[in-house]
Write a protein that holds these residues in place. Structure first.
Motif, PDB file in Angstrom:
ATOM      1  N   THR A  18       5.340   5.174  -5.264  1.00 50.25           N
ATOM      2  CA  THR A  18       5.797   5.003  -6.644  1.00 50.25           C
ATOM      3  C   THR A  18       4.813   5.643  -7.620  1.00 50.25           C
ATOM      4  O   THR A  18       5.225   6.266  -8.607  1.00 50.25           O
ATOM      5  N   GLY A  19       3.524   5.519  -7.345  1.00 49.37           N
ATOM      6  CA  GLY A  19       2.517   6.162  -8.185  1.00 49.37           C
ATOM      7  C   GLY A  19       2.692   7.670  -8.226  1.00 49.37           C
ATOM      8  O   GLY A  19       2.556   8.297  -9.287  1.00 49.37           O
ATOM      9  N   ILE A  20       3.020   8.264  -7.088  1.00 47.66           N
ATOM     10  CA  ILE A  20       3.283   9.704  -7.041  1.00 47.66           C
ATOM     11  C   ILE A  20       4.525  10.031  -7.866  1.00 47.66           C
ATOM     12  O   ILE A  20       4.525  10.973  -8.664  1.00 47.66           O
ATOM     13  N   ALA A  21       5.578   9.254  -7.694  1.00 53.39           N
ATOM     14  CA  ALA A  21       6.826   9.509  -8.430  1.00 53.39           C
ATOM     15  C   ALA A  21       6.623   9.386  -9.937  1.00 53.39           C
ATOM     16  O   ALA A  21       7.245  10.117 -10.716  1.00 53.39           O
ATOM     17  N   LEU A  22       5.736   8.483 -10.352  1.00 59.08           N
ATOM     18  CA  LEU A  22       5.480   8.262 -11.776  1.00 59.08           C
ATOM     19  C   LEU A  22       4.362   9.155 -12.309  1.00 59.08           C
ATOM     20  O   LEU A  22       4.050   9.110 -13.497  1.00 59.08           O
ATOM     21  N   ILE A  77       0.844  -1.196   0.000  1.00 56.89           N
ATOM     22  CA  ILE A  77       0.000   0.000   0.000  1.00 56.89           C
ATOM     23  C   ILE A  77       0.879   1.245   0.000  1.00 56.89           C
ATOM     24  O   ILE A  77       0.674   2.172  -0.790  1.00 56.89           O
ATOM     25  N   SER A  78       1.884   1.238   0.842  1.00 54.15           N
ATOM     26  CA  SER A  78       2.785   2.388   0.963  1.00 54.15           C
ATOM     27  C   SER A  78       3.681   2.557  -0.269  1.00 54.15           C
ATOM     28  O   SER A  78       3.785   3.657  -0.825  1.00 54.15           O
ATOM     29  N   ILE A  79       4.313   1.488  -0.695  1.00 49.84           N
ATOM     30  CA  ILE A  79       5.275   1.627  -1.802  1.00 49.84           C
ATOM     31  C   ILE A  79       4.586   1.905  -3.132  1.00 49.84           C
ATOM     32  O   ILE A  79       5.130   2.637  -3.962  1.00 49.84           O
ATOM     33  N   CYS A  80       3.405   1.338  -3.334  1.00 45.92           N
ATOM     34  CA  CYS A  80       2.689   1.612  -4.585  1.00 45.92           C
ATOM     35  C   CYS A  80       2.162   3.045  -4.597  1.00 45.92           C
ATOM     36  O   CYS A  80       2.167   3.702  -5.640  1.00 45.92           O
ATOM     37  N   GLY A  99      -5.336   5.011  -4.831  1.00 41.96           N
ATOM     38  CA  GLY A  99      -4.090   5.031  -4.065  1.00 41.96           C
ATOM     39  C   GLY A  99      -3.485   3.652  -3.932  1.00 41.96           C
ATOM     40  O   GLY A  99      -3.860   2.702  -4.638  1.00 41.96           O
ATOM     41  N   GLY A 100      -2.560   3.538  -3.021  1.00 42.01           N
ATOM     42  CA  GLY A 100      -1.866   2.271  -2.818  1.00 42.01           C
ATOM     43  C   GLY A 100      -2.788   1.128  -2.441  1.00 42.01           C
ATOM     44  O   GLY A 100      -2.605  -0.003  -2.895  1.00 42.01           O
ATOM     45  N   TRP A 125       4.086  -5.166  -7.754  1.00 42.45           N
ATOM     46  CA  TRP A 125       4.106  -5.732  -6.403  1.00 42.45           C
ATOM     47  C   TRP A 125       2.737  -6.318  -6.052  1.00 42.45           C
ATOM     48  O   TRP A 125       2.635  -7.333  -5.364  1.00 42.45           O
ATOM     49  N   ASP A 126       1.681  -5.689  -6.550  1.00 42.07           N
ATOM     50  CA  ASP A 126       0.331  -6.179  -6.299  1.00 42.07           C
ATOM     51  C   ASP A 126       0.124  -7.577  -6.890  1.00 42.07           C
ATOM     52  O   ASP A 126      -0.452  -8.449  -6.248  1.00 42.07           O
ATOM     53  N   GLU A 127       0.599  -7.802  -8.103  1.00 40.52           N
ATOM     54  CA  GLU A 127       0.516  -9.145  -8.699  1.00 40.52           C
ATOM     55  C   GLU A 127       1.359 -10.143  -7.924  1.00 40.52           C
ATOM     56  O   GLU A 127       0.943 -11.298  -7.738  1.00 40.52           O
ATOM     57  N   ILE A 128       2.520  -9.724  -7.479  1.00 41.47           N
ATOM     58  CA  ILE A 128       3.418 -10.626  -6.748  1.00 41.47           C
ATOM     59  C   ILE A 128       2.760 -11.109  -5.463  1.00 41.47           C
ATOM     60  O   ILE A 128       2.676 -12.318  -5.209  1.00 41.47           O
ATOM     61  N   ILE A 129       2.282 -10.180  -4.659  1.00 42.55           N
ATOM     62  CA  ILE A 129       1.662 -10.551  -3.380  1.00 42.55           C
ATOM     63  C   ILE A 129       0.420 -11.414  -3.616  1.00 42.55           C
ATOM     64  O   ILE A 129       0.213 -12.431  -2.947  1.00 42.55           O
ATOM     65  N   ALA A 130      -0.416 -11.017  -4.567  1.00 41.28           N
ATOM     66  CA  ALA A 130      -1.653 -11.760  -4.829  1.00 41.28           C
ATOM     67  C   ALA A 130      -1.360 -13.170  -5.328  1.00 41.28           C
ATOM     68  O   ALA A 130      -2.013 -14.138  -4.898  1.00 41.28           O
ATOM     69  N   PHE A 131      -0.373 -13.318  -6.218  1.00 37.92           N
ATOM     70  CA  PHE A 131      -0.091 -14.666  -6.725  1.00 37.92           C
ATOM     71  C   PHE A 131       0.620 -15.516  -5.686  1.00 37.92           C
ATOM     72  O   PHE A 131       0.414 -16.739  -5.644  1.00 37.92           O
ATOM     73  N   TRP A 132       1.428 -14.905  -4.822  1.00 37.12           N
ATOM     74  CA  TRP A 132       1.990 -15.662  -3.698  1.00 37.12           C
ATOM     75  C   TRP A 132       0.864 -16.220  -2.833  1.00 37.12           C
ATOM     76  O   TRP A 132       0.945 -17.344  -2.361  1.00 37.12           O
ATOM     77  N   LEU A 133      -0.192 -15.430  -2.641  1.00 31.80           N
ATOM     78  CA  LEU A 133      -1.335 -15.899  -1.865  1.00 31.80           C
ATOM     79  C   LEU A 133      -1.986 -17.109  -2.543  1.00 31.80           C
ATOM     80  O   LEU A 133      -2.309 -18.104  -1.881  1.00 31.80           O
TER      81      LEU A 133
END
Length: 175
Positions: free
Chosen positions: A85-89, A79-82, A147-148, A99-107
């Motif tokens: 990063t969204g602000i930076a981009l 939530i924080s890093i996305c 947001g994140g 990162w969202d796909e990574i965490i979700a697919f690990w689940l």
């Protein structure tokens, strides 16, 4: 005399950006989000390979309890890093953030494992379907949560639907 306004510089997505802040390194999936095509698929593939490699190399460390803790912590960190990063981009849900796909697919893998390579590949395809097509209610969460948290949550919902497909499949094939 007034100075002319400067337009914001476009962010160049490259290795320099990736390593310029730890949040970007994680949000861009350790570089998998820099793929020139299908960043979400590249991030999901990274998730599958890293889950398999870490679980095989250190099974005493990367057990179900550790993976559950990593996934929960990774969701909240995401939530924080996305968001950052969204602000930076200048784009709150840029495709390079995987990162969202990574965490979700690990689940998904945590719940399905141990499973054959065929089941894992099928889970990969089903998850990618839900993440890319975004049928309801995934689309609702994608469009209404910002947001994140919004970046992370719609993929968790896609993981839930992936697991639901496998639960139904398991129910009907064992009956």
């Amino acid at each position: 005399m007034n100075e002319p306004k400067k337009e914001p510089q476009a962010v160049v997505l490259d290795i320099r950006f990736l390593v310029s802040h730890p949040a970007y390194l994680f949000a861009l999936g350790f570089g998998s989000g820099l793929s020139p095509v299908l960043q979400g698929t590249a991030g999901t593939l990274f998730a599958w390979l890293s889950f398999s490699a870490l679980s095989a190399a250190w099974p005493d460390i990367f057990n179900s309890y550790t993976w559950a803790a990593v996934i929960i912590a990774g969701f909240f960190y995401g939530i924080s890093i996305c968001h950052k990063t969204g602000i930076a981009l200048n784009c709150p849900d840029h495709g390079c953030m995987v990162w969202d796909e990574i965490i979700a697919f690990w689940l998904v893998l945590l719940i399905l494992m141990p499973a054959s390579i065929t089941v894992q590949f099928s889970a990969f395809l089903v998850f990618r379907f839900f993440d890319m097509v975004k049928p309801q209610p995934i689309k609702y969460f994608d469009t209404h949560f910002k947001g994140g948290f919004g970046v992370m949550w719609d993929d968790i919902v896609a993981a839930f639907f992936t697991l639901l497909v496998f639960a139904l499949w398991s129910t009907y094939t064992s009956a």
